[in-house]
Design an enzyme around this catalytic site. Structure first.
Site, PDB file in Angstrom:
ATOM      1  N   GLU A   1      33.364  96.469 -30.729  1.00  0.00           N
ATOM      2  CA  GLU A   1      33.682  95.048 -30.544  1.00  0.00           C
ATOM      3  C   GLU A   1      33.111  94.536 -29.222  1.00  0.00           C
ATOM      4  O   GLU A   1      33.101  93.343 -28.962  1.00  0.00           O
ATOM      5  CB  GLU A   1      35.222  94.849 -30.495  1.00  0.00           C
ATOM      6  CG  GLU A   1      35.902  95.014 -31.839  1.00  0.00           C
ATOM      7  CD  GLU A   1      37.425  95.135 -31.701  1.00  0.00           C
ATOM      8  OE1 GLU A   1      37.970  94.900 -30.597  1.00  0.00           O
ATOM      9  OE2 GLU A   1      38.067  95.485 -32.711  1.00  0.00           O
TER      10      GLU A   1
ATOM     11  N   ASP B   1      40.443 113.448 -23.953  1.00  0.00           N
ATOM     12  CA  ASP B   1      41.034 114.746 -23.646  1.00  0.00           C
ATOM     13  C   ASP B   1      41.421 115.481 -24.934  1.00  0.00           C
ATOM     14  O   ASP B   1      41.984 114.887 -25.855  1.00  0.00           O
ATOM     15  CB  ASP B   1      42.295 114.479 -22.807  1.00  0.00           C
ATOM     16  CG  ASP B   1      42.864 115.733 -22.170  1.00  0.00           C
ATOM     17  OD1 ASP B   1      42.188 116.325 -21.323  1.00  0.00           O
ATOM     18  OD2 ASP B   1      43.998 116.110 -22.515  1.00  0.00           O
TER      19      ASP B   1
HETATM   20  C1  GLC Z   1      42.213 119.004 -20.819  1.00  0.00           C
HETATM   21  C2  GLC Z   1      42.140 118.703 -19.343  1.00  0.00           C
HETATM   22  C3  GLC Z   1      43.055 119.642 -18.624  1.00  0.00           C
HETATM   23  C4  GLC Z   1      44.465 119.441 -19.118  1.00  0.00           C
HETATM   24  C5  GLC Z   1      44.545 119.551 -20.636  1.00  0.00           C
HETATM   25  C6  GLC Z   1      45.833 119.000 -21.163  1.00  0.00           C
HETATM   26  O1  GLC Z   1      41.728 120.254 -21.121  1.00  0.00           O
HETATM   27  O2  GLC Z   1      40.813 118.774 -18.913  1.00  0.00           O
HETATM   28  O3  GLC Z   1      42.993 119.457 -17.243  1.00  0.00           O
HETATM   29  O4  GLC Z   1      45.309 120.392 -18.548  1.00  0.00           O
HETATM   30  O5  GLC Z   1      43.527 118.835 -21.271  1.00  0.00           O
HETATM   31  O6  GLC Z   1      45.842 117.612 -21.120  1.00  0.00           O
END
Ligand code: GLC
Ligand code: CA
Length: 553
Positions: free
Chosen positions: A261, A210
């Site tokens: 790993e 993310d």
């Molecule tokens: C990413 C995710 C989104 C979230 C953001 C913060 O963009 O896809 O859904 O709100 O990160 O974590």
């Protein structure tokens, strides 16, 4: 964990995989509390196998107060009790593996939730303490520190700073419930390595990372000014204080050490909203190995845009040594069957205005939008590289654009001062049956209200209907398995002088062609034996808003 034979000796399984995104809270609810859960996923593994996907990516299922749909993680190495248990996670992984489906989990390294034990410790500890050094705390401006340290906006609202009870401020690029980690702190770095080992040891095949472009920040003072968070505002030289700084790749190189790993090496895909030229760094085999390309998701239904995006991304993929990725929808954007029914070229603000004003009156756009969506997915699945599908698109689901304000959960809604309706409309729980409580999602309602038309888009309504979108997905996913070969593509010029920009066609190794007519008027078909088409072909012509696959040998 039992070892499955397909797991070894196939280290490049991800290069041309079809990955299906499960948003767990909205997929299937086994215990009837209105929230999707892991038992729900287990109950649908045969559905996923029949669909013909290679992997499932699960959005966060970790303990969370859901301030941002689970992207506010309390504990990276556990399952939210509302969603299940670690034992159920293991059973789910096993059930998917038994059907040849791999498992990718979402890791959120930029920020934790404010309920994470480290953040609770940080709040309880004094300014300057080691506990605060895991996050980004600063003194405020003004006589008594009553002003935020700077004017940086957040993704969800006007400011990225919130004041702690003792007067210091902490940074959050998203909601206040999502404090940003300090990635200069070795403890933070070590903890994520442990998280990767934890899930890899449980048999997880890969990770979706993310906001992968935001981990490293330049917090030197005086702070740099920031004009905005848009991808287009990120300079190409890594000089933005918050995004796409070169040092972030040192972190990914260390993760690669852990991924390697394992046998086969664990894979990772970066969610990095950076200019396309900078994407290969994230996709490097020495780093995460793959990066999302959101260009098609941002494009209009337009032949020239699609052609340029495909050409550029195949070059970028070759440059990185990775394969390209393709995405039309995910949990953050308006479903593409709806987008393609809207006029082209709308800005984000205009789409937001439309969602607020007459999002409820979209039914007249459904037919066109869905027809194009079906053509788009066949085009996408014909491309070399990995494809990401978002749950429900295989049913031809539209955005639920007319959700009542009272039902909205996305922090974007409140934090934008009720100007951006947010992302709930693509997160409405899936319809499995034509009728009944929550259309078979669960037994007692759904955490976001489902519209009446959902029944007609349910799995039950579509599974035995040859013309349904579900049948189309099953058919073309099976075909793709047979057809997908070397990661190459040759454009096929279509000579229709009246409409030179209507058709996009390309040939793939192994003797097959995909052709998409972006226009309205039918055009001549390329030569070949028809394998599949997204809409019926009439009179031997390629109808408008249609993709066809043809065998040419
Ligand atoms: C990413 C995710 C989104 C979230 C953001 C913060 O963009 O896809 O859904 O709100 O990160 O974590
Ligand atoms: Ca449940």
């Amino acid at each position: 964990m039992p070892e499955f034979t397909f797991l070894s000796g196939a280290g490049d399984w991800w290069r041309q995989a079809v990955i299906y995104q499960v948003y767990p809270r909205s997929f299937a609810d086994a215990n009837g509390d209105g929230i999707g859960d892991l038992e729900g996923v287990i109950s649908r593994v045969d559905y996923l196998a029949e669909l013909g996907i290679d992997a499932v990516w699960l959005s966060p299922f970790y303990p969370s107060a859901l301030a941002d749909g689970g992207y506010d993680v309390d504990d990276y190495r556990d399952v939210d009790p509302k969603i299940g248990t670690l034992a159920q996670f293991d059973r789910m992984t096993e059930a998917l593996h038994e059907r040849g489906i791999r498992v990718i989990v979402d890791v959120v390294p930029n920020h934790s939730s404010n309920r994470h034990v480290w953040f609770q410790e940080a709040l309880a500890a004094p300014a300057g303490s080691a506990a605060r050094e895991r996050y980004i705390f600063r003194e405020g401006r003004g006589e008594n520190g009553e002003l935020a340290p700077n004017d940086w906006p957040s993704h969800f609202g006007p400011t990225s700073w919130t004041r702690a009870p003792d007067g210091q401020w902490y940074l959050h690029l998203f909601a206040p419930e999502q404090p940003d980690f300090n990635w200069d702190n070795p403890e933070v770095r070590d903890d994520f390595l442990e998280t990767f080992r934890f899930w890899s040891d449980r048999g997880v095949d890969g990770f979706r990372i993310d906001v992968a472009h935001a981990l490293i920040k330049d917090m030197t003072e005086p702070f740099q000014e920031i004009s905005g968070f848009e991808q287009a505002n990120i300079p190409l030289d890594g000089s933005h204080p918050l995004f796409d700084r070169d040092e972030v790749h040192e972190i990914y190189a260390s993760w690669r050490g852990v991924f390697d790993e394992y046998d086969p090496p664990r894979v990772a895909v970066a969610e990095a909203w950076v200019p396309s030229e900078r994407r290969p760094r994230y996709a490097s085999p020495d780093g995460l190995g793959q990066a999302f390309n959101f260009d098609l998701l941002l494009a209009d239904w337009d032949q020239a845009q699609f052609r340029d995006i495909i050409a550029e991304n195949l070059l970028l993929a070759a440059q990185s040594g990775s394969s390209s990725t393709w995405v039309l929808s995910n949990h953050d954007v308006i479903r593409h069957a709806t987008r393609y029914g809207l006029p082209s070229g709308l800005s984000v603000d205009e789409v937001n205005a439309w969602l607020l004003a007459d999002g409820g009156n979209i039914v007249e756009n459904h037919e066109l939008g869905l027809r194009r969506a079906r053509a788009a997915v066949m085009l996408m699945l014909a491309l070399p590289g990995a494809t990401y599908l978002y749950q429900g698109e295989e049913l031809g689901l539209f955005e639920v654009a007319d959700l009542d304000a009272a039902a909205l959960q996305d922090p974007q809604w409140m934090r934008s001062g009720f100007l951006r309706k947010g992302r709930d409309g693509c997160r409405v729980p899936l319809p499995w049956t034509r009728a009944g409580s929550s259309f078979g999602f669960g037994t007692d309602g759904a955490h976001l209200p489902q519209p009446g038309w959902f029944g007609g888009c349910s799995v039950e309504a579509e599974q035995d209907d040859e013309g349904s979108t579900l049948s189309l997905y099953r058919r073309v996913l099976a075909l793709r398995k047979e057809l997908q070969g070397a990661e190459e593509l040759d454009w096929v010029p279509m000579s229709d002088e009246a409409r030179p920009d209507a058709v996009l066609a390309f040939r793939r190794p192994g003797g097959w062609v995909s052709a998409t007519n972006f226009g309205l008027a039918p055009v001549d078909l390329p030569a070949g034996r028809i394998l599949a088409s997204s809409s019926p072909l009439v009179g031997g012509m390629l109808t408008g808003n249609t993709t066809v696959w043809l065998a040419t040998d």
